[in-house]
Design a protein around this motif. Structure first.
Motif, PDB file in Angstrom:
ATOM      1  N   LYS A 136       0.951  -1.162  -0.045  1.00  0.00           N
ATOM      2  CA  LYS A 136       0.119  -0.127  -0.052  1.00  0.00           C
ATOM      3  C   LYS A 136       0.899   1.136   0.142  1.00  0.00           C
ATOM      4  CE  LYS A 136      -4.085   0.119   1.921  1.00  0.00           C
ATOM      5  NZ  LYS A 136      -5.391   0.110   2.480  1.00  0.00           N
ATOM      6  N   VAL A 137       0.186   2.318  -0.679  1.00  0.00           N
ATOM      7  CA  VAL A 137       1.057   3.545  -0.731  1.00  0.00           C
ATOM      8  C   VAL A 137       0.151   4.613  -0.430  1.00  0.00           C
ATOM      9  CG1 VAL A 137       2.358   5.319  -2.286  1.00  0.00           C
ATOM     10  CG2 VAL A 137       2.530   2.760  -2.824  1.00  0.00           C
ATOM     11  N   LEU A 138       0.699   5.398   0.495  1.00  0.00           N
ATOM     12  CA  LEU A 138      -0.344   6.655   1.176  1.00  0.00           C
ATOM     13  C   LEU A 138      -0.017   7.961   0.574  1.00  0.00           C
ATOM     14  CD1 LEU A 138      -2.652   7.402   3.403  1.00  0.00           C
ATOM     15  CD2 LEU A 138      -0.450   7.520   4.956  1.00  0.00           C
ATOM     16  N   PHE A 139      -0.692   8.729   0.220  1.00  0.00           N
ATOM     17  CA  PHE A 139      -0.343   9.852  -0.354  1.00  0.00           C
ATOM     18  C   PHE A 139      -1.248  10.968   0.644  1.00  0.00           C
ATOM     19  CE2 PHE A 139      -0.234   7.477  -3.833  1.00  0.00           C
ATOM     20  CZ  PHE A 139       1.319   7.819  -4.472  1.00  0.00           C
ATOM     21  N   VAL A 140      -0.576  11.836   1.407  1.00  0.00           N
ATOM     22  CA  VAL A 140      -1.147  12.944   2.125  1.00  0.00           C
ATOM     23  C   VAL A 140      -0.582  14.454   1.647  1.00  0.00           C
ATOM     24  CG1 VAL A 140      -1.506  13.901   4.582  1.00  0.00           C
ATOM     25  CG2 VAL A 140      -0.716  11.548   4.062  1.00  0.00           C
ATOM     26  N   GLU A 141      -1.621  15.318   1.400  1.00  0.00           N
ATOM     27  CA  GLU A 141      -1.643  16.679   0.576  1.00  0.00           C
ATOM     28  C   GLU A 141      -1.780  17.622   1.695  1.00  0.00           C
ATOM     29  OE1 GLU A 141      -3.158  17.529  -3.541  1.00  0.00           O
ATOM     30  OE2 GLU A 141      -4.604  18.504  -2.187  1.00  0.00           O
ATOM     31  N   GLY A 142      -0.930  18.742   1.844  1.00  0.00           N
ATOM     32  CA  GLY A 142      -1.370  19.991   2.320  1.00  0.00           C
ATOM     33  C   GLY A 142      -0.170  21.112   2.255  1.00  0.00           C
ATOM     34  N   LYS A 143      -0.375  21.959   2.937  1.00  0.00           N
ATOM     35  CA  LYS A 143       0.185  23.319   2.702  1.00  0.00           C
ATOM     36  C   LYS A 143       1.092  23.311   3.984  1.00  0.00           C
ATOM     37  CE  LYS A 143      -2.557  25.681  -0.529  1.00  0.00           C
ATOM     38  NZ  LYS A 143      -1.789  26.338  -1.465  1.00  0.00           N
ATOM     39  N   ASN A 144       1.202  22.489   4.649  1.00  0.00           N
ATOM     40  CA  ASN A 144       2.206  22.884   6.128  1.00  0.00           C
ATOM     41  C   ASN A 144       3.360  21.773   6.250  1.00  0.00           C
ATOM     42  OD1 ASN A 144       3.203  22.777   8.610  1.00  0.00           O
ATOM     43  ND2 ASN A 144       1.638  23.785   9.405  1.00  0.00           N
ATOM     44  N   LEU A 145       4.443  22.017   5.900  1.00  0.00           N
ATOM     45  CA  LEU A 145       5.467  20.990   5.475  1.00  0.00           C
ATOM     46  C   LEU A 145       5.756  20.301   6.878  1.00  0.00           C
ATOM     47  CD1 LEU A 145       7.826  19.587   4.257  1.00  0.00           C
ATOM     48  CD2 LEU A 145       8.970  21.597   4.526  1.00  0.00           C
ATOM     49  N   ASP A 146       5.855  21.342   8.071  1.00  0.00           N
ATOM     50  CA  ASP A 146       6.212  20.768   9.268  1.00  0.00           C
ATOM     51  C   ASP A 146       5.215  19.546   9.817  1.00  0.00           C
ATOM     52  OD1 ASP A 146       8.401  22.538   9.610  1.00  0.00           O
ATOM     53  OD2 ASP A 146       7.269  24.255  10.482  1.00  0.00           O
ATOM     54  N   VAL A 147       3.799  19.897   9.732  1.00  0.00           N
ATOM     55  CA  VAL A 147       2.939  18.677   9.966  1.00  0.00           C
ATOM     56  C   VAL A 147       3.314  17.422   9.000  1.00  0.00           C
ATOM     57  CG1 VAL A 147       0.552  18.249  10.051  1.00  0.00           C
ATOM     58  CG2 VAL A 147       1.107  20.550  10.661  1.00  0.00           C
ATOM     59  N   LEU A 148       3.526  17.480   7.923  1.00  0.00           N
ATOM     60  CA  LEU A 148       3.657  16.382   7.180  1.00  0.00           C
ATOM     61  C   LEU A 148       5.005  15.689   7.586  1.00  0.00           C
ATOM     62  CD1 LEU A 148       2.377  17.277   3.604  1.00  0.00           C
ATOM     63  CD2 LEU A 148       1.377  16.003   4.975  1.00  0.00           C
ATOM     64  N   ARG A 149       6.094  16.486   7.742  1.00  0.00           N
ATOM     65  CA  ARG A 149       7.143  15.917   8.272  1.00  0.00           C
ATOM     66  C   ARG A 149       6.878  15.095   9.352  1.00  0.00           C
ATOM     67  NH1 ARG A 149      11.191  20.185   7.510  1.00  0.00           N
ATOM     68  NH2 ARG A 149      11.825  19.312   5.393  1.00  0.00           N
ATOM     69  N   GLY A 150       6.280  15.851  10.434  1.00  0.00           N
ATOM     70  CA  GLY A 150       5.904  15.242  11.652  1.00  0.00           C
ATOM     71  C   GLY A 150       5.379  14.012  11.514  1.00  0.00           C
ATOM     72  N   LEU A 151       4.233  13.928  10.795  1.00  0.00           N
ATOM     73  CA  LEU A 151       3.513  12.535  10.602  1.00  0.00           C
ATOM     74  C   LEU A 151       4.657  11.494  10.044  1.00  0.00           C
ATOM     75  CD1 LEU A 151       1.038  11.104  10.421  1.00  0.00           C
ATOM     76  CD2 LEU A 151       0.655  12.023   7.996  1.00  0.00           C
ATOM     77  N   ALA A 152       5.214  11.909   9.089  1.00  0.00           N
ATOM     78  CA  ALA A 152       6.333  10.845   8.457  1.00  0.00           C
ATOM     79  C   ALA A 152       7.444  10.317   9.455  1.00  0.00           C
ATOM     80  CB  ALA A 152       7.057  11.502   7.480  1.00  0.00           C
ATOM     81  N   ARG A 153       7.672  11.232  10.422  1.00  0.00           N
ATOM     82  CA  ARG A 153       8.935  10.792  11.188  1.00  0.00           C
ATOM     83  C   ARG A 153       8.230  10.103  12.469  1.00  0.00           C
ATOM     84  NH1 ARG A 153      12.651  15.774  10.731  1.00  0.00           N
ATOM     85  NH2 ARG A 153      13.306  15.543   8.597  1.00  0.00           N
ATOM     86  N   GLN A 154       7.026  10.190  12.737  1.00  0.00           N
ATOM     87  CA  GLN A 154       6.435   9.290  13.914  1.00  0.00           C
ATOM     88  C   GLN A 154       6.252   7.805  13.687  1.00  0.00           C
ATOM     89  OE1 GLN A 154       2.281  10.291  14.885  1.00  0.00           O
ATOM     90  NE2 GLN A 154       2.718  12.509  14.591  1.00  0.00           N
ATOM     91  N   PHE A 155       6.466   7.384  12.225  1.00  0.00           N
ATOM     92  CA  PHE A 155       6.359   6.041  11.904  1.00  0.00           C
ATOM     93  C   PHE A 155       7.594   5.655  11.161  1.00  0.00           C
ATOM     94  CE2 PHE A 155       2.131   7.849  12.260  1.00  0.00           C
ATOM     95  CZ  PHE A 155       1.442   6.691  12.729  1.00  0.00           C
ATOM     96  N   PRO A 156       8.074   4.382  11.005  1.00  0.00           N
ATOM     97  CA  PRO A 156       9.227   3.701  10.530  1.00  0.00           C
ATOM     98  C   PRO A 156       9.168   3.471   9.115  1.00  0.00           C
ATOM     99  CG  PRO A 156       7.895   2.111  11.777  1.00  0.00           C
ATOM    100  CD  PRO A 156       7.396   3.229  11.932  1.00  0.00           C
ATOM    101  N   HIS A 157       8.144   4.017   8.408  1.00  0.00           N
ATOM    102  CA  HIS A 157       7.901   3.485   6.997  1.00  0.00           C
ATOM    103  C   HIS A 157       8.625   4.466   6.041  1.00  0.00           C
ATOM    104  CE1 HIS A 157       4.911   1.444   8.944  1.00  0.00           C
ATOM    105  NE2 HIS A 157       4.030   2.733   9.202  1.00  0.00           N
ATOM    106  N   PRO A 158       9.256   3.792   5.017  1.00  0.00           N
ATOM    107  CA  PRO A 158       9.934   4.754   4.072  1.00  0.00           C
ATOM    108  C   PRO A 158       8.846   5.794   3.245  1.00  0.00           C
ATOM    109  CG  PRO A 158       9.820   2.540   3.032  1.00  0.00           C
ATOM    110  CD  PRO A 158       9.250   2.595   4.448  1.00  0.00           C
ATOM    111  N   TYR A 159       9.530   6.947   3.084  1.00  0.00           N
ATOM    112  CA  TYR A 159       8.849   8.125   2.577  1.00  0.00           C
ATOM    113  C   TYR A 159       9.385   9.154   1.749  1.00  0.00           C
ATOM    114  CZ  TYR A 159      10.513  11.233   6.026  1.00  0.00           C
ATOM    115  OH  TYR A 159      11.468  12.163   6.833  1.00  0.00           O
ATOM    116  N   ARG A 160       8.724   9.675   0.951  1.00  0.00           N
ATOM    117  CA  ARG A 160       9.343  11.067   0.089  1.00  0.00           C
ATOM    118  C   ARG A 160       8.307  12.149   0.506  1.00  0.00           C
ATOM    119  NH1 ARG A 160      10.242   9.000  -5.662  1.00  0.00           N
ATOM    120  NH2 ARG A 160       7.890   8.530  -5.824  1.00  0.00           N
ATOM    121  N   LEU A 161       8.989  13.400   0.404  1.00  0.00           N
ATOM    122  CA  LEU A 161       8.302  14.656   0.569  1.00  0.00           C
ATOM    123  C   LEU A 161       8.514  15.479  -0.536  1.00  0.00           C
ATOM    124  CD1 LEU A 161       8.826  15.645   4.209  1.00  0.00           C
ATOM    125  CD2 LEU A 161       6.510  15.631   3.123  1.00  0.00           C
ATOM    126  N   LEU A 162       7.339  15.715  -1.132  1.00  0.00           N
ATOM    127  CA  LEU A 162       7.358  16.485  -2.829  1.00  0.00           C
ATOM    128  C   LEU A 162       6.772  18.103  -2.252  1.00  0.00           C
ATOM    129  CD1 LEU A 162       6.063  13.305  -3.440  1.00  0.00           C
ATOM    130  CD2 LEU A 162       7.728  14.108  -5.259  1.00  0.00           C
TER     131      LEU A 162
END
Length: 73
Positions: free
Chosen positions: A2-28
């Motif tokens: 499964k691949v999850l996509f989350v879209e928004g205007k706040n980089l810090d919130v997205l980065r914080g979400l990504a770093r809470q979990f051990p899954h590989p991710y990319r921020l665009l």
């Protein structure tokens, strides 16, 4: 997978979400719209629920069907 996509205007919130979990991710980032996209692979249901609970963000989850590349020759 499964691949999850989350879209928004706040980089810090997205980065914080990504770093809470051990899954590989990319921020665009798309400068024209000041829009960020978090892409997460092989995520857990807990991460999907956390993403869905973010106010002001949109999220989608997809099943990866195919992955490939074009090789010359």
């Amino acid at each position: 997978m499964k691949v999850l996509f989350v879209e928004g205007k706040n980089l810090d919130v997205l980065r914080g979400l990504a770093r809470q979990f051990p899954h590989p991710y990319r921020l665009l980032y798309r400068a024209e719209q000041e829009l960020y996209l978090l892409e997460v692979w092989a995520h857990t249901p807990e991460m999907e629920r956390a993403a869905a609970g973010l106010e002001g963000f949109r999220s989608w989850s997809f099943e990866l069907l195919e992955e490939g590349s074009r090789q010359p020759g």
